[in-house]
Scaffold this motif. Structure first.
Motif, PDB file in Angstrom:
ATOM      1  N   TYR A  95      45.620  41.521  38.738  1.00 17.36           N
ATOM      2  CA  TYR A  95      45.841  40.041  38.822  1.00 17.36           C
ATOM      3  C   TYR A  95      45.521  39.536  37.592  1.00 17.36           C
ATOM      4  CZ  TYR A  95      45.814  41.488  43.556  1.00 17.36           C
ATOM      5  OH  TYR A  95      46.414  42.094  44.772  1.00 17.36           O
ATOM      6  N   ALA A 108      35.151  48.935  35.984  1.00 19.99           N
ATOM      7  CA  ALA A 108      34.611  49.302  37.150  1.00 19.99           C
ATOM      8  C   ALA A 108      34.748  50.749  37.092  1.00 19.99           C
ATOM      9  CB  ALA A 108      35.749  49.006  38.347  1.00 19.99           C
ATOM     10  N   LEU A 157      38.306  29.986  40.446  1.00 17.93           N
ATOM     11  CA  LEU A 157      38.486  29.772  39.184  1.00 17.93           C
ATOM     12  C   LEU A 157      39.808  30.569  38.613  1.00 17.93           C
ATOM     13  CD1 LEU A 157      34.794  30.240  37.852  1.00 17.93           C
ATOM     14  CD2 LEU A 157      36.327  28.027  37.833  1.00 17.93           C
ATOM     15  N   GLY A 158      40.405  29.822  37.797  1.00 17.77           N
ATOM     16  CA  GLY A 158      41.326  30.961  36.900  1.00 17.77           C
ATOM     17  C   GLY A 158      41.219  30.658  35.528  1.00 17.77           C
ATOM     18  N   ILE A 201      28.417  46.237  43.361  1.00 17.51           N
ATOM     19  CA  ILE A 201      28.638  44.877  44.097  1.00 17.51           C
ATOM     20  C   ILE A 201      28.594  45.509  45.758  1.00 17.51           C
ATOM     21  CG2 ILE A 201      30.160  43.024  45.322  1.00 17.51           C
ATOM     22  CD1 ILE A 201      31.619  42.925  42.644  1.00 17.51           C
ATOM     23  N   GLU A 240      35.920  45.667  51.792  1.00 17.48           N
ATOM     24  CA  GLU A 240      37.110  45.969  51.477  1.00 17.48           C
ATOM     25  C   GLU A 240      37.322  47.054  52.059  1.00 17.48           C
ATOM     26  OE1 GLU A 240      37.362  47.632  47.401  1.00 17.48           O
ATOM     27  OE2 GLU A 240      39.398  46.442  47.105  1.00 17.48           O
ATOM     28  N   PRO A 274      36.869  49.307  43.705  1.00 15.79           N
ATOM     29  CA  PRO A 274      36.907  48.056  44.155  1.00 15.79           C
ATOM     30  C   PRO A 274      37.786  47.093  43.508  1.00 15.79           C
ATOM     31  CG  PRO A 274      34.466  48.895  44.243  1.00 15.79           C
ATOM     32  CD  PRO A 274      35.549  49.828  43.341  1.00 15.79           C
ATOM     33  N   LEU A 275      38.576  46.308  44.341  1.00 18.95           N
ATOM     34  CA  LEU A 275      39.104  45.095  43.690  1.00 18.95           C
ATOM     35  C   LEU A 275      38.331  44.105  42.763  1.00 18.95           C
ATOM     36  CD1 LEU A 275      41.534  43.069  43.422  1.00 18.95           C
ATOM     37  CD2 LEU A 275      40.696  42.271  45.663  1.00 18.95           C
ATOM     38  N   LEU A 276      37.006  43.923  43.141  1.00 12.01           N
ATOM     39  CA  LEU A 276      36.343  42.939  42.505  1.00 12.01           C
ATOM     40  C   LEU A 276      35.209  43.566  41.518  1.00 12.01           C
ATOM     41  CD1 LEU A 276      35.273  40.745  45.868  1.00 12.01           C
ATOM     42  CD2 LEU A 276      37.013  40.342  44.063  1.00 12.01           C
ATOM     43  N   ILE A 277      35.355  43.002  40.357  1.00 12.38           N
ATOM     44  CA  ILE A 277      34.465  43.379  39.180  1.00 12.38           C
ATOM     45  C   ILE A 277      33.515  42.403  38.825  1.00 12.38           C
ATOM     46  CG2 ILE A 277      34.486  44.315  36.792  1.00 12.38           C
ATOM     47  CD1 ILE A 277      37.521  45.339  37.578  1.00 12.38           C
ATOM     48  N   VAL A 290      38.733  32.658  46.026  1.00 14.78           N
ATOM     49  CA  VAL A 290      38.949  32.326  44.771  1.00 14.78           C
ATOM     50  C   VAL A 290      39.056  30.869  44.115  1.00 14.78           C
ATOM     51  CG1 VAL A 290      40.834  32.924  42.647  1.00 14.78           C
ATOM     52  CG2 VAL A 290      40.325  34.721  44.395  1.00 14.78           C
ATOM     53  N   THR A 314      41.375  35.908  34.011  1.00 20.22           N
ATOM     54  CA  THR A 314      41.106  36.203  35.115  1.00 20.22           C
ATOM     55  C   THR A 314      40.924  35.310  36.395  1.00 20.22           C
ATOM     56  OG1 THR A 314      38.814  36.697  34.754  1.00 20.22           O
ATOM     57  CG2 THR A 314      40.073  38.649  34.489  1.00 20.22           C
ATOM     58  N   PHE A 315      41.304  35.740  37.651  1.00 19.98           N
ATOM     59  CA  PHE A 315      40.836  35.019  38.610  1.00 19.98           C
ATOM     60  C   PHE A 315      39.542  35.403  39.001  1.00 19.98           C
ATOM     61  CE2 PHE A 315      45.489  35.129  39.317  1.00 19.98           C
ATOM     62  CZ  PHE A 315      45.802  33.620  39.737  1.00 19.98           C
ATOM     63  N   TYR A 324      28.188  51.266  43.628  1.00 16.20           N
ATOM     64  CA  TYR A 324      28.846  50.551  42.817  1.00 16.20           C
ATOM     65  C   TYR A 324      28.151  49.064  42.503  1.00 16.20           C
ATOM     66  CZ  TYR A 324      32.849  47.469  40.979  1.00 16.20           C
ATOM     67  OH  TYR A 324      33.543  46.636  40.323  1.00 16.20           O
ATOM     68  N   LEU A 336      39.012  39.413  40.216  1.00 23.00           N
ATOM     69  CA  LEU A 336      39.879  40.284  40.437  1.00 23.00           C
ATOM     70  C   LEU A 336      40.271  40.899  39.454  1.00 23.00           C
ATOM     71  CD1 LEU A 336      42.144  37.965  42.682  1.00 23.00           C
ATOM     72  CD2 LEU A 336      40.137  38.715  43.215  1.00 23.00           C
ATOM     73  N   ARG A 337      40.578  42.329  39.623  1.00 21.50           N
ATOM     74  CA  ARG A 337      40.366  43.450  38.565  1.00 21.50           C
ATOM     75  C   ARG A 337      41.675  42.877  37.772  1.00 21.50           C
ATOM     76  NH1 ARG A 337      43.262  46.300  42.960  1.00 21.50           N
ATOM     77  NH2 ARG A 337      41.547  47.507  43.453  1.00 21.50           N
ATOM     78  N   TYR A 388      32.953  37.152  40.741  1.00 18.14           N
ATOM     79  CA  TYR A 388      33.307  38.531  40.435  1.00 18.14           C
ATOM     80  C   TYR A 388      34.966  38.282  40.191  1.00 18.14           C
ATOM     81  CZ  TYR A 388      29.529  39.885  43.549  1.00 18.14           C
ATOM     82  OH  TYR A 388      28.161  39.852  43.996  1.00 18.14           O
TER      83      TYR A 388
END
Lengths: 485, 485
Positions: A145, A119, B100-101, B38, B160, A74-77, B98, A95-96, B36, A112-113, A110
């Motif tokens: 990202y 993961a 937060l950065g 999430i 996803e 998954p993209l999200l962690i 998204v 990270t974003f 996983y 973005l990787r 979460y």
């Protein structure tokens, strides 16, 4: 691809104005577009994507033939995964974060990787139970990202970049170390043998390794401005992650042990940046045959029988497995010559009534800018030779250009003096790339504005009695110092 | 791939317990993992990724040969882009955002692409200026993200999922309509001809089209439980987006006009779900030769000369361009038979001392479960025939299974009666799939719990005088009604 309506003009001195050369060419050759309405996120356009597809293929073929299998995590962690390893948690700052689903605040945020260790290793702790489950060799080809705060540069430093990440698991340290060597061979084959980018294989100092690794080994190339670019890296992770993610297995003798791990990451966007940079010249791109989306562009010079001849020629080239096209646009041959030269197409075939009537082709070599007339019947032989010749010349040329920045320095003052004449990549005797050398590393950064890249793999050690160029203590390594992207 | 340590046992009645059959097989065959941390995000494992790679290849080859080029647009989309088109804004409710950065609150929030119209069309408004820039035909192969609130189901409904999106731009409506037809041909070739999934090509009612489209055309397949699954769709967008994104061009006659657009999206994850579902049987997966990661598994039955014979046979199969492997694990042949049968490998070759000494192979056909002994010299011919035969049988079988759910209904009451005997996909005369038919659509939903899928393309219209099965007004369409995933 540029349409006839957009006139291309390009002539920038790559050596003296590299930054302008690079920033102009990536836009004007329509490789990327950075006018998207989020800063630092670029659009990868077709001409770039076709080359990126080939770079991916080169690596994936080699990964699969050495026992790796594709996977997609998954993209999200979850934040908690990123927090597990004490050093790795450092990625959190760049990270974003996803915090909303629709209008609803999510219970957890979460990431973005930024990279996917946390993961993969969460799943590895579920999947791996016994020695018979090992080794595990999985890879994914994805975008990652980073909320970069430094200035971005297309394909080199951005908020979304393309890479491969391979995550391998072994029962023993020997297995993991062997994998690092295999990764080095893979990098060498793709970067040097296929893409003709000269690289230094370098072991990073302990204070500049990957967050969470025991040891980091990188492939750096010297860019035309004398600044180095890391384009791939492999990491020996030891048991750093297996201990915090509890990735264990029952060995043959019944003991319960933590696995040994490695991860390998060729940076596909950056590799494209390196191809563009090390091979191009003042009139535009020069693409290696291995990666050129169009290897042969046939340009008809208007006249009798020319169109048919050009089309037959294209068919012949396709049958020989070359990527060939005919440019039949309504435009002068001169404009076409200019465009395809700018776009780095390795071979232009000019076809006029004279060629059509005598079964010949006039061949323009983008790299050497030489023209030659070849009989149709000698074409197959010629092209084979051309490919070898282009490959050899490209590499030598790139190597010579990079090597011009190399210099020795006996002291920090000596290095300073040499740098006043221009950018340098130094090779110097150095006390230590373990943590006890960090003080000298800080001197290099403060006094010279350079980083200790590390020690070249397989390179000879300093001679007996040689002293660290910074502190004067015994030198245990020869290291590279450079400004780096 | 299952290691020897994990024993596979599988025997579920696909017809009566489809949901359990599906949920079990995707996990046990190690296609996906949903453990996983999430919810709703799955891991795509190697056996799935290899098939997904092939499905991508099939579509990408066809897209490229019809003039499309690859591109990659950013994952993140500014909120303002999503808000531009009045209906399309509906995607906002189901997006991840998204915000937060690092630790820093971003000035604007960005959506994870739920679909990329509003990223593409922002760029199209920059790229497109004149008639000579048209047509534009670009596609990207990416994952998209939806904050699903409904129950997720691996590969079918998730947060996803993998797809392709092609975004095409034309000067005229005719060009766009022609593209929709080309997309239908592409769907038909990949889904029916290669993957052997029977599909209905259906024009959706106006109240159930893609948000922002003028018209939506979908490929639906009937799953083994009688519920339909949309696996690909193409949309005629008209000027809905070009007007709000100001995508205009100067035509040959000097007029300034808005472009006409289409977008096409094969859902790669769902297509894999359909392959699994329509072809499998009670003992596991059955994979078409076109997509099987392993087409031929050679299982040696221990004995003299067998290992060598098996390896030579594998080499021969690879030379004939089949994807073949030898299972040399230390395990009984019976366990191996069982595993590869479960994993849907189309052909098993059994090789014992008898076969080795007589230059024969015993062939087990996963689909028909028939065994045959073939002379080595007849193998090439046999395999060619096998591939055709498998392909034909798979399609007929899947079509017959799906068609069993089809039924006619003369009224809502009639339909209700038929549904009391089990799930149905009805074909009924219907007043209108324009907005004036929405009332009858609501009746269908309320009374029968079904949706109006829409009108099949190329199918005959109702006969003169036929009445809408719900309201009794004149029927303008024959439509499908179904429960859908």
């Amino acid at each position: 691809m540029s349409k006839a309506s957009e006139k291309v003009t390009f002539n920038i001195n790559k050596r003296t104005d590299f930054s302008e050369w690079y920033n102009t060419i990536v836009r004007q050759a329509e490789l990327i577009d950075d006018r998207y309405n989020i800063k630092g996120l670029i659009v990868y356009r077709p001409y770039a994507m076709k080359m990126i597809g080939k770079i991916y293929d080169f690596f994936e073929e080699r990964l699969e033939s050495s026992g790796h299998e594709p996977v997609l995590l998954p993209l999200l962690i979850p934040e908690e995964n990123l927090q597990k390893e004490a050093e790795h948690v450092g990625f959190k700052a760049e990270t974003f974060w996803v915090t909303l689903g629709g209008d609803e605040q999510l219970a957890k945020k979460y990431a973005l990787r930024p990279t996917s260790e946390t993961a993969f290793y969460y799943m590895y702790s579920i999947w791996i139970r016994s020695i018979s489950d090992l080794p595990v060799k999985l890879y994914q080809s994805v975008a990652v990202y980073r909320h970069e705060t430094k200035a971005t540069k297309p394909l080199i430093r951005g908020r979304e970049f393309l890479w491969i990440e391979a995550h391998d698991v072994f029962a023993t340290k020997e297995g993991a170390i062997e994998q690092v060597k295999e990764d080095e061979r893979t990098m060498k084959e793709v970067l040097q043998d296929l893409l003709r980018i000269p690289v230094l294989f370098i072991r990073r100092p302990q204070w500049d390794k990957f967050k969470g690794a025991v040891d980091t080994f990188a492939a750096d190339t010297i860019m035309p401005d004398g600044v180095t670019l890391q384009i791939a890296s492999t990491h020996y992770l030891g048991q750093n992650f297996s201990k915090v993610f509890e990735i264990t297995f029952d060995d043959k003798d019944g003991t319960h042990r933590h696995v040994e791990q490695t991860c390998f990451g060729p940076g596909i966007s950056r590799i494209l940046a390196a191809v563009i940079s090390v091979h191009g010249d003042d009139s535009g791109l020069i693409l290696p045959m291995s990666i050129a989306p169009i290897q042969i562009m046939i340009v008809p010079i208007p006249g009798e029988d020319v169109t048919d001849y050009a089309r037959i020629l294209k068919r012949t080239m396709l049958d020989m497995n070359y990527r060939a096209e005919v440019d039949e646009a309504e435009e002068t041959p001169g404009s076409k010559f200019y465009r395809w030269e700018f776009l780095g197409v390795p071979i232009r075939m000019e076809i006029g009534p004279r060629e059509a009537s005598s079964s010949k082709v006039t061949i323009f070599d983008r790299l050497t800018k030489r023209k030659r007339e070849i009989d149709l019947e000698d074409l197959r032989q010629f092209l084979k030779g051309f490919e070898e010749e282009q490959s050899k010349t490209l590499f030598q040329r790139a190597k010579t250009n990079g090597d011009e920045f190399l210099a020795r320095a006996s002291s920090v003052t000596d290095a300073k003096g040499k740098m006043s004449e221009g950018k340098r990549v130094f090779i110097v005797p150095f006390c230590s790339i373990d943590m006890d050398g960090e003080t000298c590393g800080a001197v290099v950064e403060k006094e010279l504005g350079l980083k200790v890249l590390g020690e070249e793999l397989g390179r000879e050690k300093p001679e007996q009695g040689q002293k660290c160029f910074a502190c004067g203590k015994e030198a245990r390594h020869l290291v590279y110092l450079a400004e780096s992207y």
